[in-house]
Design a protein around this motif. Structure first.
Motif, PDB file in Angstrom:
ATOM      1  N   LEU A  64      10.028   0.748  14.880  1.00 20.69           N
ATOM      2  CA  LEU A  64      10.947   1.613  14.138  1.00 20.69           C
ATOM      3  C   LEU A  64      11.749   0.807  13.118  1.00 20.69           C
ATOM      4  CD1 LEU A  64      12.283   3.973  16.967  1.00 20.69           C
ATOM      5  CD2 LEU A  64      10.824   4.625  15.033  1.00 20.69           C
ATOM      6  N   ILE A  65      12.172  -0.397  13.508  1.00 21.93           N
ATOM      7  CA  ILE A  65      12.918  -1.246  12.587  1.00 21.93           C
ATOM      8  C   ILE A  65      12.032  -1.653  11.404  1.00 21.93           C
ATOM      9  CG2 ILE A  65      14.128  -3.439  12.324  1.00 21.93           C
ATOM     10  CD1 ILE A  65      14.796  -3.221  15.359  1.00 21.93           C
ATOM     11  N   ALA A  66      10.817  -2.091  11.713  1.00 22.98           N
ATOM     12  CA  ALA A  66       9.893  -2.505  10.649  1.00 22.98           C
ATOM     13  C   ALA A  66       9.584  -1.332   9.727  1.00 22.98           C
ATOM     14  CB  ALA A  66       8.610  -3.047  11.267  1.00 22.98           C
ATOM     15  N   GLY A  67       9.315  -0.170  10.313  1.00 22.35           N
ATOM     16  CA  GLY A  67       9.020   1.006   9.506  1.00 22.35           C
ATOM     17  C   GLY A  67      10.181   1.397   8.610  1.00 22.35           C
ATOM     18  N   THR A  68      11.416   1.215   9.120  1.00 29.90           N
ATOM     19  CA  THR A  68      12.596   1.538   8.310  1.00 29.90           C
ATOM     20  C   THR A  68      12.676   0.650   7.083  1.00 29.90           C
ATOM     21  OG1 THR A  68      13.825   2.298  10.254  1.00 29.90           O
ATOM     22  CG2 THR A  68      15.111   1.652   8.322  1.00 29.90           C
ATOM     23  N   PHE A  69      12.456  -0.640   7.247  1.00 32.77           N
ATOM     24  CA  PHE A  69      12.520  -1.545   6.105  1.00 32.77           C
ATOM     25  C   PHE A  69      11.407  -1.261   5.095  1.00 32.77           C
ATOM     26  CE2 PHE A  69      15.121  -4.437   8.830  1.00 32.77           C
ATOM     27  CZ  PHE A  69      16.219  -4.475   7.994  1.00 32.77           C
ATOM     28  N   LEU A  70      10.216  -0.947   5.583  1.00 36.46           N
ATOM     29  CA  LEU A  70       9.123  -0.630   4.662  1.00 36.46           C
ATOM     30  C   LEU A  70       9.402   0.668   3.911  1.00 36.46           C
ATOM     31  CD1 LEU A  70       6.288  -1.744   7.034  1.00 36.46           C
ATOM     32  CD2 LEU A  70       6.471  -2.495   4.656  1.00 36.46           C
ATOM     33  N   PHE A  71       9.975   1.645   4.601  1.00 34.15           N
ATOM     34  CA  PHE A  71      10.355   2.906   3.958  1.00 34.15           C
ATOM     35  C   PHE A  71      11.415   2.652   2.894  1.00 34.15           C
ATOM     36  CE2 PHE A  71      13.241   6.556   3.754  1.00 34.15           C
ATOM     37  CZ  PHE A  71      12.357   7.581   3.452  1.00 34.15           C
ATOM     38  N   LEU A  72      12.455   1.875   3.223  1.00 32.44           N
ATOM     39  CA  LEU A  72      13.517   1.593   2.263  1.00 32.44           C
ATOM     40  C   LEU A  72      13.014   0.779   1.080  1.00 32.44           C
ATOM     41  CD1 LEU A  72      16.445   0.789   4.735  1.00 32.44           C
ATOM     42  CD2 LEU A  72      16.114   2.869   3.374  1.00 32.44           C
ATOM     43  N   ALA A  73      12.007  -0.070   1.321  1.00 33.70           N
ATOM     44  CA  ALA A  73      11.401  -0.805   0.205  1.00 33.70           C
ATOM     45  C   ALA A  73      10.764   0.167  -0.779  1.00 33.70           C
ATOM     46  CB  ALA A  73      10.358  -1.791   0.727  1.00 33.70           C
ATOM     47  N   GLY A  74      10.132   1.229  -0.267  1.00 32.63           N
ATOM     48  CA  GLY A  74       9.544   2.246  -1.139  1.00 32.63           C
ATOM     49  C   GLY A  74      10.599   3.015  -1.900  1.00 32.63           C
ATOM     50  N   ALA A 127       2.590  -6.676  -0.472  1.00 37.81           N
ATOM     51  CA  ALA A 127       1.324  -5.987  -0.740  1.00 37.81           C
ATOM     52  C   ALA A 127       1.519  -4.479  -0.855  1.00 37.81           C
ATOM     53  CB  ALA A 127       0.318  -6.313   0.363  1.00 37.81           C
ATOM     54  N   ALA A 128       2.369  -3.909   0.010  1.00 39.33           N
ATOM     55  CA  ALA A 128       2.583  -2.459   0.000  1.00 39.33           C
ATOM     56  C   ALA A 128       3.270  -2.021  -1.284  1.00 39.33           C
ATOM     57  CB  ALA A 128       3.398  -2.040   1.220  1.00 39.33           C
ATOM     58  N   CYS A 129       4.215  -2.822  -1.773  1.00 40.25           N
ATOM     59  CA  CYS A 129       4.884  -2.472  -3.033  1.00 40.25           C
ATOM     60  C   CYS A 129       3.909  -2.518  -4.206  1.00 40.25           C
ATOM     61  CB  CYS A 129       6.057  -3.416  -3.279  1.00 40.25           C
ATOM     62  SG  CYS A 129       7.499  -3.069  -2.243  1.00 40.25           S
ATOM     63  N   LEU A 130       2.992  -3.465  -4.190  1.00 38.85           N
ATOM     64  CA  LEU A 130       1.963  -3.531  -5.230  1.00 38.85           C
ATOM     65  C   LEU A 130       1.069  -2.303  -5.166  1.00 38.85           C
ATOM     66  CD1 LEU A 130       0.780  -5.294  -7.497  1.00 38.85           C
ATOM     67  CD2 LEU A 130      -0.686  -6.362  -5.776  1.00 38.85           C
ATOM     68  N   LEU A 131       0.707  -1.902  -3.949  1.00 38.04           N
ATOM     69  CA  LEU A 131      -0.120  -0.718  -3.761  1.00 38.04           C
ATOM     70  C   LEU A 131       0.616   0.551  -4.170  1.00 38.04           C
ATOM     71  CD1 LEU A 131      -2.740   0.570  -2.501  1.00 38.04           C
ATOM     72  CD2 LEU A 131      -1.482   0.653  -0.350  1.00 38.04           C
ATOM     73  N   ALA A 132       1.910   0.613  -3.884  1.00 36.88           N
ATOM     74  CA  ALA A 132       2.674   1.840  -4.126  1.00 36.88           C
ATOM     75  C   ALA A 132       3.186   1.961  -5.557  1.00 36.88           C
ATOM     76  CB  ALA A 132       3.856   1.896  -3.148  1.00 36.88           C
ATOM     77  N   LEU A 141       4.301  14.389  -4.452  1.00 35.24           N
ATOM     78  CA  LEU A 141       3.230  14.883  -3.594  1.00 35.24           C
ATOM     79  C   LEU A 141       2.079  13.894  -3.525  1.00 35.24           C
ATOM     80  CD1 LEU A 141       2.342  17.239  -1.826  1.00 35.24           C
ATOM     81  CD2 LEU A 141       1.285  18.284  -3.846  1.00 35.24           C
ATOM     82  N   ALA A 142       1.830  13.172  -4.611  1.00 39.93           N
ATOM     83  CA  ALA A 142       0.756  12.183  -4.619  1.00 39.93           C
ATOM     84  C   ALA A 142       1.079  11.047  -3.643  1.00 39.93           C
ATOM     85  CB  ALA A 142       0.558  11.635  -6.030  1.00 39.93           C
ATOM     86  N   SER A 143       2.349  10.636  -3.581  1.00 37.11           N
ATOM     87  CA  SER A 143       2.752   9.586  -2.641  1.00 37.11           C
ATOM     88  C   SER A 143       2.592  10.056  -1.200  1.00 37.11           C
ATOM     89  CB  SER A 143       4.210   9.189  -2.884  1.00 37.11           C
ATOM     90  OG  SER A 143       4.371   8.663  -4.186  1.00 37.11           O
ATOM     91  N   VAL A 144       2.962  11.292  -0.933  1.00 38.02           N
ATOM     92  CA  VAL A 144       2.830  11.838   0.420  1.00 38.02           C
ATOM     93  C   VAL A 144       1.361  11.887   0.818  1.00 38.02           C
ATOM     94  CG1 VAL A 144       3.190  13.860   1.883  1.00 38.02           C
ATOM     95  CG2 VAL A 144       4.967  13.151   0.263  1.00 38.02           C
ATOM     96  N   ALA A 191       4.415   3.904   5.274  1.00 42.07           N
ATOM     97  CA  ALA A 191       5.872   4.063   5.286  1.00 42.07           C
ATOM     98  C   ALA A 191       6.456   3.788   3.902  1.00 42.07           C
ATOM     99  CB  ALA A 191       6.489   3.120   6.319  1.00 42.07           C
ATOM    100  N   THR A 192       5.912   2.793   3.194  1.00 46.24           N
ATOM    101  CA  THR A 192       6.396   2.493   1.848  1.00 46.24           C
ATOM    102  C   THR A 192       6.074   3.636   0.891  1.00 46.24           C
ATOM    103  OG1 THR A 192       6.076   0.127   2.255  1.00 46.24           O
ATOM    104  CG2 THR A 192       6.283   0.815  -0.036  1.00 46.24           C
ATOM    105  N   LEU A 193       4.901   4.210   1.026  1.00 44.73           N
ATOM    106  CA  LEU A 193       4.526   5.348   0.175  1.00 44.73           C
ATOM    107  C   LEU A 193       5.430   6.549   0.439  1.00 44.73           C
ATOM    108  CD1 LEU A 193       0.676   4.899   0.466  1.00 44.73           C
ATOM    109  CD2 LEU A 193       1.974   4.858  -1.686  1.00 44.73           C
TER     110      LEU A 193
END
Length: 332
Positions: A64-74, A127-132, A141-144, A191-193
């Motif tokens: 949950l902590i990791a997912g929160t940071f990845l979400f906030l990065a997005g 990597a996720a930020c590059l992808l997103a 909607l495309a991100s979702v 989560a970043t998306l």
């Protein structure tokens, strides 16, 4: 598994409005991360017997902590490039994260060897930020939809073709190693998306201006916001400070190290199984451990526990402590 943050974003896009609520969210996630890592460290040194590495509840907490940071990065990525992709700022931030990720890999290789971090959360954030990034300029909607696709990949795309360290970043196979922190793109980039999609919502006319009016009112809230603004620095510093402090305390003898505690517990169990009362056994085993440490035998045994000569010396020390105990406290 450990958790870590993305760098907080300063003034984003063409706007200079700072969202203190976003800083607060990072600060709360940092607080949770510190509590998890402190618990892990306490368990590592044997100070507590919490099953941090194995228990499902602890692992869910870490995820949950990791997912929160990845979400906030997005969310930060979406807000930072709301008026157009700012390539220089993006690549500068990517470079900072990658350097930090390399430092974590190098540090854990030195400290943990085979359990080093090969592709941890900082690697994943970069990597996720590059992808997103392309989805910042597309509808929410495309991100979702992309996030749902990433989350679904383990159910239909995973297989032995992705086994081995070469594909460890995908998360679609067995990497063939253990690590204290492995956060592959699948499913974590999802989560970043989702964070990018949430950022789209905050970019609606008037909503960001309204959100920017919130200010922390308490000293604790201000402290959390300040930590959230410097989340990467807090992440890189906090664990060496926590682990190093506990190591110094353990080295000073103020707390008992895990191997000493295990020895005393096993020794006491064996002794009581022989019919001796538990308090006497505890004193005998403590005496044995103390004698071995003062003679330098303990460190030698840790390095070569199968050495018959060393084991014989341990038995001699134990026998002397048994005799000493019975002379001081004769059986009734």
């Amino acid at each position: 598994m450990t958790a870590s943050p993305a760098p907080s974003s300063p003034s984003t896009g063409s706007s200079t409005l700072r969202l203190h609520g976003l800083d607060l969210a990072r600060g709360l996630a940092l607080l949770a991360m510190v509590s998890y890592h402190l618990s892990w460290d306490l368990s590592w040194f044997g100070i507590v017997d919490w099953p941090v590495n194995e228990d499902g509840g602890w692992q869910t907490y870490a995820r949950l902590i990791a997912g929160t940071f990845l979400f906030l990065a997005g969310v930060s990525l979406s807000l930072a490039h709301a008026s157009g992709i700012r390539w220089r700022a993006f690549w500068r931030r990517e470079a900072v994260i990658l350097v930090a990720a390399a430092a974590v890999s190098a540090g854990t290789w030195y400290a943990l060897d085979a359990n080093m971090v090969r592709f941890g959360i900082l690697h994943c954030i970069a990597a996720a930020c590059l992808l997103a990034l392309p989805f910042v300029r597309l509808p929410a909607l495309a991100s979702v939809a992309a996030a749902l696709l990433v989350f679904s990949l383990p159910f239909w795309a995973a297989g032995p073709a992705f086994d081995g360290p070469l594909w460890l970043w995908t998360g679609l196979g067995d990497p063939g190693f253990s690590s204290v922190d492995w956060v592959p793109l699948v499913p974590w980039a999802g989560a970043t998306l989702l964070g990018v999609a949430a950022g789209h919502m905050l970019r609606r006319p008037g909503l960001r201006e309204q959100a920017s009016r919130w200010q922390p009112r308490s000293a604790f809230g201000h402290l959390l916001c300040r930590g959230g603004r410097h989340s990467l620095a807090v992440y890189l510093i906090h664990q060496p400070v926590l682990f190093g402090s506990l190591w110094l305390v353990a080295a000073s003898g103020a707390i008992e190290d895990r191997t000493s505690r295990d020895f005393q517990e096993n020794c006491t169990l064996t002794c009581t199984a022989g019919g001796v009362e538990q308090p006497a056994c505890a004193r005998i085993c403590f005496c044995t451990l103390t004698a071995m440490k003062s003679d330098g035998l303990w460190d030698k045994l840790l390095g070569n526990p199968e050495d018959t000569g060393l084991l014989s010396q341990m038995n001699t020390s134990h026998a002397a402590c048994v005799q000493q105990e019975f002379e001081a406290n004769p059986p009734q």
